[in-house]
Structure formats: C-alpha cells, structure tokens
Write a protein that holds these residues in place. Structure first.
Motif, PDB file in Angstrom:
ATOM      1  N   VAL A  16       0.852  -1.181   0.000  1.00 46.72           N
ATOM      2  CA  VAL A  16       0.000   0.000   0.000  1.00 46.72           C
ATOM      3  C   VAL A  16       0.887   1.230   0.000  1.00 46.72           C
ATOM      4  O   VAL A  16       0.678   2.189  -0.713  1.00 46.72           O
ATOM      5  N   LYS A  17       1.950   1.173   0.816  1.00 52.26           N
ATOM      6  CA  LYS A  17       2.871   2.300   0.923  1.00 52.26           C
ATOM      7  C   LYS A  17       3.582   2.537  -0.409  1.00 52.26           C
ATOM      8  O   LYS A  17       3.651   3.656  -0.889  1.00 52.26           O
ATOM      9  N   ALA A  18       4.055   1.443  -0.994  1.00 45.77           N
ATOM     10  CA  ALA A  18       4.777   1.572  -2.251  1.00 45.77           C
ATOM     11  C   ALA A  18       3.871   2.160  -3.323  1.00 45.77           C
ATOM     12  O   ALA A  18       4.286   2.996  -4.116  1.00 45.77           O
ATOM     13  N   GLU A  19       2.612   1.761  -3.275  1.00 43.60           N
ATOM     14  CA  GLU A  19       1.688   2.237  -4.281  1.00 43.60           C
ATOM     15  C   GLU A  19       1.481   3.737  -4.137  1.00 43.60           C
ATOM     16  O   GLU A  19       1.489   4.477  -5.097  1.00 43.60           O
ATOM     17  N   GLU A  20       1.352   4.166  -2.882  1.00 44.00           N
ATOM     18  CA  GLU A  20       1.135   5.586  -2.640  1.00 44.00           C
ATOM     19  C   GLU A  20       2.334   6.404  -3.123  1.00 44.00           C
ATOM     20  O   GLU A  20       2.194   7.458  -3.702  1.00 44.00           O
ATOM     21  N   GLU A  21       3.527   5.864  -2.871  1.00 46.16           N
ATOM     22  CA  GLU A  21       4.731   6.582  -3.270  1.00 46.16           C
ATOM     23  C   GLU A  21       4.882   6.658  -4.774  1.00 46.16           C
ATOM     24  O   GLU A  21       5.378   7.638  -5.286  1.00 46.16           O
ATOM     25  N   SER A  22       4.436   5.605  -5.448  1.00 43.14           N
ATOM     26  CA  SER A  22       4.685   5.604  -6.873  1.00 43.14           C
ATOM     27  C   SER A  22       3.572   6.290  -7.648  1.00 43.14           C
ATOM     28  O   SER A  22       3.722   6.556  -8.824  1.00 43.14           O
ATOM     29  N   PHE A  23       2.485   6.596  -6.962  1.00 47.41           N
ATOM     30  CA  PHE A  23       1.395   7.212  -7.709  1.00 47.41           C
ATOM     31  C   PHE A  23       1.710   8.649  -8.099  1.00 47.41           C
ATOM     32  O   PHE A  23       2.131   9.457  -7.287  1.00 47.41           O
ATOM     33  N   LEU A  24       1.522   8.940  -9.352  1.00 50.16           N
ATOM     34  CA  LEU A  24       1.599  10.311  -9.840  1.00 50.16           C
ATOM     35  C   LEU A  24       0.603  10.384 -10.989  1.00 50.16           C
ATOM     36  O   LEU A  24       0.621   9.531 -11.862  1.00 50.16           O
ATOM     37  N   PRO A  25      -0.300  11.382 -10.973  1.00 53.10           N
ATOM     38  CA  PRO A  25      -1.274  11.437 -12.067  1.00 53.10           C
ATOM     39  C   PRO A  25      -0.559  11.469 -13.412  1.00 53.10           C
ATOM     40  O   PRO A  25       0.519  12.068 -13.522  1.00 53.10           O
ATOM     41  N   GLU A  26      -1.136  10.813 -14.396  1.00 50.14           N
ATOM     42  CA  GLU A  26      -0.417  10.666 -15.673  1.00 50.14           C
ATOM     43  C   GLU A  26      -0.232  12.011 -16.373  1.00 50.14           C
ATOM     44  O   GLU A  26       0.602  12.134 -17.257  1.00 50.14           O
ATOM     45  N   TYR A  27      -0.981  13.025 -15.936  1.00 47.92           N
ATOM     46  CA  TYR A  27      -0.814  14.328 -16.606  1.00 47.92           C
ATOM     47  C   TYR A  27       0.370  15.128 -16.057  1.00 47.92           C
ATOM     48  O   TYR A  27       0.687  16.195 -16.549  1.00 47.92           O
ATOM     49  N   ILE A  28       1.032  14.611 -15.010  1.00 42.62           N
ATOM     50  CA  ILE A  28       2.185  15.339 -14.458  1.00 42.62           C
ATOM     51  C   ILE A  28       3.493  14.670 -14.896  1.00 42.62           C
ATOM     52  O   ILE A  28       3.701  13.489 -14.666  1.00 42.62           O
ATOM     53  N   HIS A  29       4.330  15.452 -15.565  1.00 39.68           N
ATOM     54  CA  HIS A  29       5.624  14.946 -16.022  1.00 39.68           C
ATOM     55  C   HIS A  29       6.729  15.787 -15.400  1.00 39.68           C
ATOM     56  O   HIS A  29       6.583  17.001 -15.285  1.00 39.68           O
ATOM     57  N   PRO A  30       7.834  15.169 -15.017  1.00 40.78           N
ATOM     58  CA  PRO A  30       8.907  15.951 -14.388  1.00 40.78           C
ATOM     59  C   PRO A  30       9.632  16.858 -15.389  1.00 40.78           C
ATOM     60  O   PRO A  30       9.646  16.577 -16.589  1.00 40.78           O
ATOM     61  N   CYS A  31      10.225  17.934 -14.884  1.00 39.53           N
ATOM     62  CA  CYS A  31      11.053  18.818 -15.705  1.00 39.53           C
ATOM     63  C   CYS A  31      12.505  18.660 -15.261  1.00 39.53           C
ATOM     64  O   CYS A  31      12.779  18.354 -14.096  1.00 39.53           O
ATOM     65  N   THR A  32      13.430  18.892 -16.175  1.00 39.20           N
ATOM     66  CA  THR A  32      14.851  18.731 -15.861  1.00 39.20           C
ATOM     67  C   THR A  32      15.458  20.079 -15.476  1.00 39.20           C
ATOM     68  O   THR A  32      15.447  21.028 -16.268  1.00 39.20           O
ATOM     69  N   LEU A  33      15.973  20.133 -14.245  1.00 35.54           N
ATOM     70  CA  LEU A  33      16.464  21.400 -13.682  1.00 35.54           C
ATOM     71  C   LEU A  33      17.555  22.031 -14.539  1.00 35.54           C
ATOM     72  O   LEU A  33      17.594  23.240 -14.719  1.00 35.54           O
ATOM     73  N   ALA A  34      18.464  21.193 -15.078  1.00 39.76           N
ATOM     74  CA  ALA A  34      19.607  21.735 -15.818  1.00 39.76           C
ATOM     75  C   ALA A  34      19.216  22.261 -17.198  1.00 39.76           C
ATOM     76  O   ALA A  34      19.987  22.988 -17.830  1.00 39.76           O
ATOM     77  N   ASP A  35      18.020  21.900 -17.654  1.00 41.36           N
ATOM     78  CA  ASP A  35      17.600  22.352 -18.983  1.00 41.36           C
ATOM     79  C   ASP A  35      17.470  23.870 -19.036  1.00 41.36           C
ATOM     80  O   ASP A  35      17.012  24.494 -18.090  1.00 41.36           O
ATOM     81  N   GLU A  36      17.865  24.415 -20.173  1.00 44.87           N
ATOM     82  CA  GLU A  36      17.771  25.856 -20.352  1.00 44.87           C
ATOM     83  C   GLU A  36      16.325  26.318 -20.232  1.00 44.87           C
ATOM     84  O   GLU A  36      16.045  27.389 -19.702  1.00 44.87           O
ATOM     85  N   ASP A  37      15.413  25.489 -20.742  1.00 42.93           N
ATOM     86  CA  ASP A  37      14.009  25.892 -20.700  1.00 42.93           C
ATOM     87  C   ASP A  37      13.247  25.202 -19.562  1.00 42.93           C
ATOM     88  O   ASP A  37      12.075  24.866 -19.705  1.00 42.93           O
ATOM     89  N   PHE A  38      13.925  25.052 -18.423  1.00 49.72           N
ATOM     90  CA  PHE A  38      13.288  24.466 -17.240  1.00 49.72           C
ATOM     91  C   PHE A  38      12.004  25.227 -16.874  1.00 49.72           C
ATOM     92  O   PHE A  38      10.947  24.630 -16.657  1.00 49.72           O
TER      93      PHE A  38
END
Ligand SMILES: *[C@@H]1O[C@H](CO)[C@@H](O)[C@H](O)[C@H]1NC(C)=O
Ligand SMILES: *[C@@H]1O[C@H](CO)[C@@H](O)[C@H](O)[C@H]1NC(C)=O
Ligand SMILES: *[C@@H]1O[C@H](CO)[C@@H](O)[C@H](O)[C@H]1NC(C)=O
Ligand SMILES: *[C@@H]1O[C@H](CO)[C@@H](O)[C@H](O)[C@H]1NC(C)=O
Ligand SMILES: *[C@@H]1O[C@H](CO)[C@@H](O)[C@H](O)[C@H]1NC(C)=O
Length: 252
Positions: A16-38
């Motif tokens: 249950v814990k692992a599931e909660e940690e891994s859940f992220l709505p599919e509409y949210i994608h991470p951004c890369t900090l080092a990218d110029e267009d972060f």
C-alpha cells in the motif's frame, strides 16, 4: 498473530505504501532542472495540469479547489450588516496561467504565478443597512460573478522531511495581490421580494461594484490563496522531489 497473518499484514503495509509513493497522475511529467528551458517546462506542466489538479487528486489526498468552500464573510460597520454563509467559489479549474517564475536549486528558492479567470461566488446572504447611500435589506441566495480576476501569488520555498522520511519541497506563506475587471451582484429576495426596491438597489450596487468589492474581495481572496497554497503543499508533501524535478540536488 499467526506467522501467515503477519506476513499478509506486512505485505499489505509494504505494498500500500509503495503504491502511494509511486502514484503520480499521468498528466504530471517531471522537468529537468539543468535544462535551459526548465521554467518553460514548469509553465507548460502547470498549464496542462491545472484543470485536473484543481479537481483534486484523491489518490494523494489533494482536495478539489473547484469549488472552494469559503468561511463565512462578515461585514459589519459603516451602517451595513452584510454576511455570506455557505459560500463557495467556483471557476478555479478554468483559470488560465498568465505568468510563472520558478527559481529552484539555488540558495533562495522561490515560486510565483499569476492566474486569470472568471470566478463566481454562490452563498446565502443576509443584508441589513445601507450600501453607500441606498437601503438594503433581505436574505436569500446570492450569486456574485467576477470577470477576469487576476491573482498573483509569490512564495519562497523551503525543504522539509516528510512522513515518508524523504525530502519534500514546501511553499512558505505567500504574498499576493489581485485585480478584478468587473463584478455583478445578484441577490435574490431583497426587500422580501419587492421587485422595484430590489432592482434599484441591485442596479446601484452593480454600478458601484468596485467600492463594494474593496470590502468583500480581500477576505475571499485571502482564503482562496490559502486554499491554493494548501493544495499545492499537500501535493508536494506526497510527491518526492525527484518525481517532479530531474537533477535536483537534495539537501536534507
Ligand atoms: C448573519 O447575520 C444574521 C443576522 O444577524 C445572523 O442570524 C446570521 O447568523 C449571520 N450569519 C453569519 C454567517 O454571520
Ligand atoms: C538569499 O537571500 C539572502 C537574504 O535575503 C541574501 O543575503 C543572499 O545573498 C541571497 N542569496 C542569493 C544567492 O540570492
Ligand atoms: C471571462 O469571460 C469573458 C466573457 O465570457 C471572456 O471574454 C473572457 O475571455 C473570460 N476570461 C478568461 C480569463 O477566461
Ligand atoms: C522571500 O525571501 C526573500 C529573502 O530571501 C524576501 O525578501 C522576500 O520578501 C520573500 N518573499 C515572500 C513572498 O515572503
Ligand atoms: C455609485 O454609483 C452612482 C451611480 O452610478 C454614482 O453616481 C455614484 O457616484 C457612485 N458612488 C460612488 C461613491 O462612487
């Protein structure tokens, strides 16, 4: 407790814990900090996820902010008693992102955004006294429609250790300002339903909407900003930094 029971319990807890940690709505994608267009990436992410985010993420206990339940708004003074109860603000899921600044990774991390949209407030009102010069008296349903409301929110960020013992970002108390293009008031059952008196007063109120909103808007906007920040912080408390920002150096 039998060996089997504890095994099942352990399995349930862990998964249950692992599931909660891994859940992220599919509409949210991470951004890369080092990218110029972060910053552009963050902006696009927020733009895309705002309508869904505003409707809440039950899996992460992030509450819906459309509608927002507002505390009672009470104005008592200057010869006017006006209060709104059961107040709800509608429209946050349809606001547009008009500005965004995200400074992350450095010493002073901050986040600012401006949204613009048409918001409406429904409530039960009670009024007795005078607005500016005209008498007002009644109680019933109220609908207040605000056109092109722009709210600018600016906050600093801090890092906290979450319940999961991992590092999370958190927004601190924000500063904010707002601007409203125009407002219309519709108060049902004024003067016990006397149409003529009601029309005169409403027309006057709608012409002088700006003065009325000087009193009404600050407590409402304050609660809206607080609610938005609380929802974002709920989200941040459930999602670890690497899930939303790639290449972020944790500090705690
Ligand atoms: C509004 O005022 C009326 C009359 O004074 C009172 O009965 C009611 O409880 C008030 N509601 C709020 C939310 O203050
Ligand atoms: C961060 O803010 C502090 C306090 O305002 C200031 O002294 C410091 O120079 C700032 N650091 C950066 C990198 O902007
Ligand atoms: C608010 O509503 C008006 C009229 O329907 C529309 O022209 C305007 O684009 C809306 N504003 C936003 C920010 O959606
Ligand atoms: C954020 O922190 C800076 C100092 O680092 C301060 O000047 C500024 O007022 C803070 N902003 C808010 C919204 O608290
Ligand atoms: C309220 O509206 C009336 C009618 O438009 C106007 O004459 C009056 O100046 C306004 N009152 C204030 C205080 O602006």
């Amino acid at each position: 407790m039998s060996y089997l029971t504890s095994l099942v319990l352990l399995f349930t807890l862990c998964c249950v814990k692992a599931e909660e940690e891994s859940f992220l709505p599919e509409y949210i994608h991470p951004c890369t900090l080092a990218d110029e267009d972060f910053e552009i990436c963050v902006k696009e992410q927020i733009e895309q996820s705002l309508p869904s985010f505003a409707k809440g993420i039950p899996e992460l206990s992030v509450p819906s902010i459309d509608p927002v339940d507002l505390h009672d708004i009470v104005i008592d003074g200057k010869g006017l008693k006006l209060n709104f109860s059961d107040a709800k603000m509608h429209g946050l899921s349809e606001v547009k992102l008009v500005d965004l600044k995200a400074q992350l990774g450095g010493d002073n991390e901050s986040f600012a955004l401006a949204v613009k949209g048409n918001l409406s407030l429904t409530a039960q009102y009670y009024a007795d006294g005078r607005i500016l010069i005209l008498p007002i008296k009644g109680e019933g349903d109220a609908l207040i429609e605000c056109r092109n409301v722009e709210v600018y929110i600016s906050t600093n960020l801090t890092h906290v250790k979450g319940k999961d013992d991992k590092e999370h970002l958190k927004l601190l108390a924000p500063s904010y300002k707002y601007d409203i293009e125009s407002t219309t008031f519709d108060l049902k059952n004024l003067f016990n339903g006397n149409k003529q008196l009601a029309e005169t007063t409403l027309e006057f109120a709608n012409k002088n909407w700006s003065q009325l909103m000087d009193e009404l808007a600050p407590p409402a906007i304050k609660q809206i900003v607080k609610t938005i920040v609380k929802a974002i912080n709920k989200f941040l408390s459930k999602v670890t930094i690497p899930r939303i920002i790639i290449g972020y150096k944790e500090r705690l």
